[in-house]
Design a protein around this motif. Sequence first.
Motif, PDB file in Angstrom:
ATOM      1  N   LEU A 125       0.850  -1.182   0.000  1.00  0.00           N
ATOM      2  CA  LEU A 125       0.000   0.000   0.000  1.00  0.00           C
ATOM      3  C   LEU A 125       0.888   1.234   0.000  1.00  0.00           C
ATOM      4  O   LEU A 125       1.800   1.345   0.823  1.00  0.00           O
ATOM      5  CB  LEU A 125      -0.893   0.016   1.248  1.00  0.00           C
ATOM      6  N   SER A 126       0.612   2.144  -0.897  1.00  0.00           N
ATOM      7  CA  SER A 126       1.394   3.372  -0.958  1.00  0.00           C
ATOM      8  C   SER A 126       0.460   4.568  -1.073  1.00  0.00           C
ATOM      9  O   SER A 126      -0.732   4.418  -1.305  1.00  0.00           O
ATOM     10  CB  SER A 126       2.372   3.327  -2.136  1.00  0.00           C
ATOM     11  N   SER A 127       1.051   5.755  -0.927  1.00  0.00           N
ATOM     12  CA  SER A 127       0.255   6.994  -0.944  1.00  0.00           C
ATOM     13  C   SER A 127      -0.984   6.848  -0.055  1.00  0.00           C
ATOM     14  O   SER A 127      -2.102   7.171  -0.463  1.00  0.00           O
ATOM     15  CB  SER A 127      -0.152   7.348  -2.383  1.00  0.00           C
ATOM     16  N   LEU A 128      -0.766   6.337   1.145  1.00  0.00           N
ATOM     17  CA  LEU A 128      -1.885   6.026   2.035  1.00  0.00           C
ATOM     18  C   LEU A 128      -2.637   7.280   2.443  1.00  0.00           C
ATOM     19  O   LEU A 128      -2.053   8.365   2.607  1.00  0.00           O
ATOM     20  CB  LEU A 128      -1.374   5.288   3.265  1.00  0.00           C
ATOM     21  N   LYS A 129      -3.936   7.113   2.582  1.00  0.00           N
ATOM     22  CA  LYS A 129      -4.833   8.183   2.968  1.00  0.00           C
ATOM     23  C   LYS A 129      -5.513   7.807   4.277  1.00  0.00           C
ATOM     24  O   LYS A 129      -5.647   6.616   4.591  1.00  0.00           O
ATOM     25  CB  LYS A 129      -5.905   8.381   1.899  1.00  0.00           C
ATOM     26  N   PRO A 130      -5.977   8.785   5.037  1.00  0.00           N
ATOM     27  CA  PRO A 130      -6.699   8.455   6.280  1.00  0.00           C
ATOM     28  C   PRO A 130      -7.882   7.509   6.037  1.00  0.00           C
ATOM     29  O   PRO A 130      -8.183   6.682   6.895  1.00  0.00           O
ATOM     30  CB  PRO A 130      -7.166   9.827   6.774  1.00  0.00           C
ATOM     31  N   GLU A 131      -8.506   7.614   4.889  1.00  0.00           N
ATOM     32  CA  GLU A 131      -9.648   6.732   4.597  1.00  0.00           C
ATOM     33  C   GLU A 131      -9.239   5.289   4.320  1.00  0.00           C
ATOM     34  O   GLU A 131     -10.089   4.410   4.166  1.00  0.00           O
ATOM     35  CB  GLU A 131     -10.484   7.279   3.433  1.00  0.00           C
ATOM     36  N   ASP A 132      -7.946   5.026   4.270  1.00  0.00           N
ATOM     37  CA  ASP A 132      -7.469   3.646   4.156  1.00  0.00           C
ATOM     38  C   ASP A 132      -7.409   2.963   5.522  1.00  0.00           C
ATOM     39  O   ASP A 132      -7.132   1.759   5.605  1.00  0.00           O
ATOM     40  CB  ASP A 132      -6.072   3.605   3.522  1.00  0.00           C
ATOM     41  N   THR A 133      -7.655   3.721   6.572  1.00  0.00           N
ATOM     42  CA  THR A 133      -7.637   3.151   7.920  1.00  0.00           C
ATOM     43  C   THR A 133      -8.706   2.084   8.057  1.00  0.00           C
ATOM     44  O   THR A 133      -9.881   2.314   7.778  1.00  0.00           O
ATOM     45  CB  THR A 133      -7.866   4.258   8.964  1.00  0.00           C
ATOM     46  N   ALA A 134      -8.285   0.899   8.456  1.00  0.00           N
ATOM     47  CA  ALA A 134      -9.195  -0.232   8.566  1.00  0.00           C
ATOM     48  C   ALA A 134      -8.426  -1.435   9.102  1.00  0.00           C
ATOM     49  O   ALA A 134      -7.190  -1.412   9.175  1.00  0.00           O
ATOM     50  CB  ALA A 134      -9.796  -0.582   7.198  1.00  0.00           C
ATOM     51  N   VAL A 135      -9.173  -2.464   9.444  1.00  0.00           N
ATOM     52  CA  VAL A 135      -8.563  -3.770   9.693  1.00  0.00           C
ATOM     53  C   VAL A 135      -8.517  -4.494   8.354  1.00  0.00           C
ATOM     54  O   VAL A 135      -9.538  -4.587   7.663  1.00  0.00           O
ATOM     55  CB  VAL A 135      -9.363  -4.586  10.721  1.00  0.00           C
ATOM     56  N   TYR A 136      -7.367  -4.953   7.990  1.00  0.00           N
ATOM     57  CA  TYR A 136      -7.167  -5.638   6.720  1.00  0.00           C
ATOM     58  C   TYR A 136      -7.136  -7.149   6.960  1.00  0.00           C
ATOM     59  O   TYR A 136      -6.374  -7.643   7.793  1.00  0.00           O
ATOM     60  CB  TYR A 136      -5.883  -5.173   6.049  1.00  0.00           C
ATOM     61  N   TYR A 137      -7.973  -7.858   6.223  1.00  0.00           N
ATOM     62  CA  TYR A 137      -8.111  -9.307   6.362  1.00  0.00           C
ATOM     63  C   TYR A 137      -7.660 -10.007   5.088  1.00  0.00           C
ATOM     64  O   TYR A 137      -7.940  -9.555   3.981  1.00  0.00           O
ATOM     65  CB  TYR A 137      -9.559  -9.690   6.623  1.00  0.00           C
ATOM     66  N   CYS A 138      -7.024 -11.132   5.280  1.00  0.00           N
ATOM     67  CA  CYS A 138      -6.623 -11.980   4.162  1.00  0.00           C
ATOM     68  C   CYS A 138      -7.603 -13.146   4.041  1.00  0.00           C
ATOM     69  O   CYS A 138      -8.076 -13.673   5.061  1.00  0.00           O
ATOM     70  CB  CYS A 138      -5.209 -12.501   4.410  1.00  0.00           C
ATOM     71  N   ASN A 139      -7.880 -13.518   2.814  1.00  0.00           N
ATOM     72  CA  ASN A 139      -8.754 -14.652   2.527  1.00  0.00           C
ATOM     73  C   ASN A 139      -8.096 -15.520   1.473  1.00  0.00           C
ATOM     74  O   ASN A 139      -7.494 -15.004   0.524  1.00  0.00           O
ATOM     75  CB  ASN A 139     -10.117 -14.158   2.038  1.00  0.00           C
ATOM     76  N   ALA A 140      -8.212 -16.829   1.654  1.00  0.00           N
ATOM     77  CA  ALA A 140      -7.674 -17.759   0.664  1.00  0.00           C
ATOM     78  C   ALA A 140      -8.685 -18.859   0.398  1.00  0.00           C
ATOM     79  O   ALA A 140      -9.350 -19.345   1.318  1.00  0.00           O
ATOM     80  CB  ALA A 140      -6.367 -18.374   1.139  1.00  0.00           C
TER      81      ALA A 140
END
Length: 122
Positions: free
Chosen positions: A82-97
């Motif tokens: 993730l680059s050029s991050l913005k405040p709206e990118d704030t979240a819990v990020y989950y991986c799914n397989a």
Amino acid sequence: QVHLVESGGGLVQAGGSLRLSCAASGIIRSINAMRWYRQAPGQQRELVATITSAGGTDYADSVKGRCTISRDNAKTTAYLQLSSLKPEDTAVYYCNAQGYMTWSSSSSFNSWGQGTQVTVSS
């Protein structure tokens, strides 16, 4: 059982970058696709990026151009740059397989990680 463990989240200033990792372990014959989702407080879980077994990728419009999904040669670890991050990118990020544990067609799995917090300060 197939377990996914995410790592790499943290606190970063707007404009900064983070690299998230998702490692799959357990009995795995093949992984058809690995995906990253995110969920901000009070919002629905959102699909961020997908990488298929063939290496095809897809991104949500909200992160397109700022995000790269990739995987290792063993195809059991996925990364989300993730680059050029913005405040709206704030979240819990989950991986799914999703894939298969054995050659049996009834051995499909759809596993989730526990999530990793990404916080972007303005």
